[in-house]
Design an enzyme around this catalytic site. Structure first.
Site, short mmCIF file in Angstrom:
data_model
loop_
_atom_site.label_atom_id
_atom_site.label_comp_id
_atom_site.label_asym_id
_atom_site.label_seq_id
_atom_site.Cartn_x
_atom_site.Cartn_y
_atom_site.Cartn_z
N GLU A 16 0.84 -1.19 0.00
CA GLU A 16 0.00 0.00 0.00
C GLU A 16 0.87 1.24 0.00
OE1 GLU A 16 -2.53 -0.07 3.44
OE2 GLU A 16 -3.87 -1.55 2.57
N HIS A 42 1.23 0.36 16.10
CA HIS A 42 -0.02 0.00 15.44
C HIS A 42 -1.07 -0.58 16.39
CE1 HIS A 42 2.12 0.96 11.87
NE2 HIS A 42 2.93 -0.07 11.97
N GLU A 57 -12.60 -0.25 9.43
CA GLU A 57 -11.52 0.67 9.74
C GLU A 57 -11.11 1.44 8.49
OE1 GLU A 57 -9.40 -1.56 13.50
OE2 GLU A 57 -8.37 -1.67 11.58
N ASN A 113 -13.15 -5.54 10.99
CA ASN A 113 -13.07 -6.48 12.10
C ASN A 113 -14.46 -7.05 12.34
OD1 ASN A 113 -10.30 -6.21 12.65
ND2 ASN A 113 -10.71 -4.24 13.59
N ARG A 132 -16.22 -8.53 14.59
CA ARG A 132 -16.48 -8.86 16.00
C ARG A 132 -16.72 -7.56 16.76
NH1 ARG A 132 -11.81 -6.50 17.57
NH2 ARG A 132 -10.00 -6.88 16.26
#
Ligand code: ADP
Length: 478
Positions: free
Chosen positions: A216, A251, A291, A313, A315
């Protein structure tokens, strides 16, 4: 009972009545899930390893089943043992919390085979998002904006390098199977690329048994802004606004807040709608988080920068409480209601964003010693709200431990989360600083003082946030 069975037959796959819930997790999230289950009249089953036989989540549950030895692999991560515990206890549903088996498609499949409800998305949705490359391809199809980059199947070193050269440095190499910041490296120029690629591949092979990489463009000053979404089993989806989790160390999130400061309502809606589109693209059901990276605006521009999908994510997130504070909704209750086949509790236009909330993650670790995890007997662990002139409407402490508990080295060192609320960001931050000061911890080293320095930092107060906040302010934070 027969009448009940009849109604259940009309529910979508994976849904049904929940009378007894097994929580396949430990620590604060297990305790937090139990709190809502109890309020809904659902009985609770804890699972535990030998290291946790006397842990708070076991003490809080109606019943508890031993899984095995302390190592997570032989306890909380062991699919067969967790399924056996669910059968043994007669639980009709399992809540996975976060981490451990929460994003494990094999686990979800095994639960369904055993006729037990998984409080989470269908296994196909987990699988679709589990691989970062495949997820990006799906998101592209749903017109969700992506960070410029390469996420193809061709994995030849030479090809990856020419893609990196073409997009221009710095670039970020990321493991397709990655998570928790593992298998990820920033590369500043072409001569460093090959060595970085090899080291990412090695790390990813060791951690995930997979060494495929994606590349990226590395954004140098982005914010991490994520959107909470919910979908029901009937194809409806809503977003519960966003959280800013830009303050990270390696992170990993340290301080989170909702809403994201400075977001215009137009951008909030645009990101929210993109997030719901992303979730619907993969047939999502339940709680999920999309995100995004929010790029810095161009110099002198009044406009916000672009936002890009990073990952989903599948969850409940650690930081879900800040969303609960600004919406007044109980996200675990939403999860359980959707899992038993109810439609979404609210429509988009019924959701309100009010006030501001912060979350600080309290870790058993030593910031002065490279954040080395700390252990020991928690001799004292108290939050004197009244003494600080605060009350329960302003502060919530989600804790996995209590005074007198032993903190071991076996699991994630997060002890608790301090969550605050105020009508404005300024007031919620003031509450956070007072609550941190009122939190008394003795016996185990924590990052409390570090959290205080972060929250008190002038650039944090004025919301000059990006994901390199801690790195940039290193000198004044340590
Ligand atoms: P993981 O799944 O390992 O947590 P993510 O893809 O979610 O990895 O990225 C974690 C963090 O890394 C993000 O919150 C952000 O701070 C940073 N990051 C990820 N991608 C980029 C990018 N393209 N440019 C800049 N920072 C990034």
């Amino acid at each position: 009972m027969n009448a009940n069975r009849d109604t259940e037959q009309h529910l979508p796959t994976g849904c049904g009545a929940i009378r007894k819930l097994l929580i396949a997790n430990r620590g604060e999230i297990a305790v937090r899930v139990m709190r809502t289950a109890r309020a809904m009249g659902i009985s609770t089953v804890a699972v535990y390893s030998d290291a946790d036989a006397n842990a708070l989540h076991v003490r809080e549950a109606d019943e508890a089943v031993r899984l095995g030895p302390a190592s997570a692999r032989e306890s909380y991560l062991d699919v067969d043992k967790v399924i056996a515990a669910a059968r043994l206890s007669g639980a009709d549903a399992v809540h996975p919390g976060y981490g451990f088996l929460s994003e494990n498609a094999t686990f979800v499949q095994a639960l369904h085979a055993a006729g037990i409800i998984f409080v989470g998305p269908p296994e196909s949705a987990i699988a679709a998002m589990g691989d970062k490359s495949a997820a990006k391809a799906r998101m592209q199809a749903a017109s969700v904006p992506l960070v410029p980059g390469y996420h193809g199947d061709n994995q030849e070193d030479g090809l990856l390098k020419s893609e990196a050269d073409r997009m221009g440095y710095p670039v970020l190499i990321k493991a397709c199977a990655g998570g928790g910041g593992k298998g990820m490296r920033v590369v500043e120029n072409t001569v460093d690329f090959q060595a970085a690629l090899e080291s990412c591949r090695r790390e990813s092979r060791a951690a995930f048994g997979d060494d495929r990489m994606l590349i990226e463009k590395y954004l140098t000053q982005p914010r991490h802004v994520e959107v909470q979404v919910f979908c029901d089993a009937y194809g409806s989806g809503v977003y519960l606004f966003e959280r800013d989790c830009s303050v990270q160390r390696r992170h990993q999130k340290v301080l989170e807040e909702a809403p994201a400061p400075g977001l215009t309502s137009a951008l909030r809606r645009e990101m929210g709608e993109a997030a719901v589109r992303a979730a619907r693209e993969i047939g999502y059901v339940g709680a999920g988080t999309i995100e995004f990276l929010l790029d810095a605006p161009d110099a002198g521009s009044e406009q916000h920068g672009a936002f890009y999908f990073m990952e989903m994510n599948t969850r409940l997130q650690v930081e879900h409480p800040v969303t609960e504070m600004i919406t007044g909704e109980d996200l675990v209750e939403w999860q359980l209601r959707i899992a038993r086949g109810e439609p979404l509790p609210r429509q988009q236009d019924e959701l309100r964003l009010e006030g501001h909330s912060f979350e600080a993650r309290l870790y058993a670790e030593d910031p002065d010693n490279d954040f080395l995890p700390a252990t020991g007997l928690l001799e004292r662990f108290r939050l004197d709200l009244a003494g600080a002139g605060l009350d329960a409407s302003q502060v919530r402490l989600d804790s996995g431990v209590a005074e007198g508990d032993e903190v071991s080295m076996h699991y994630d060192p997060m002890l608790a989360k301090l969550i605050t609320f105020g009508p404005t960001r300024e007031q919620a931050l003031e509450v956070l600083l007072r609550a941190l000061a009122a939190l008394e911890v003795r016996g185990v080293t924590t990052n409390r003082a570090f959290l205080t320095r972060l929250a008190a930092h002038e650039d944090f107060r004025t919301a000059r946030l990006d994901t390199r906040f801690i790195e940039r302010h290193h000198a004044s934070l340590f």
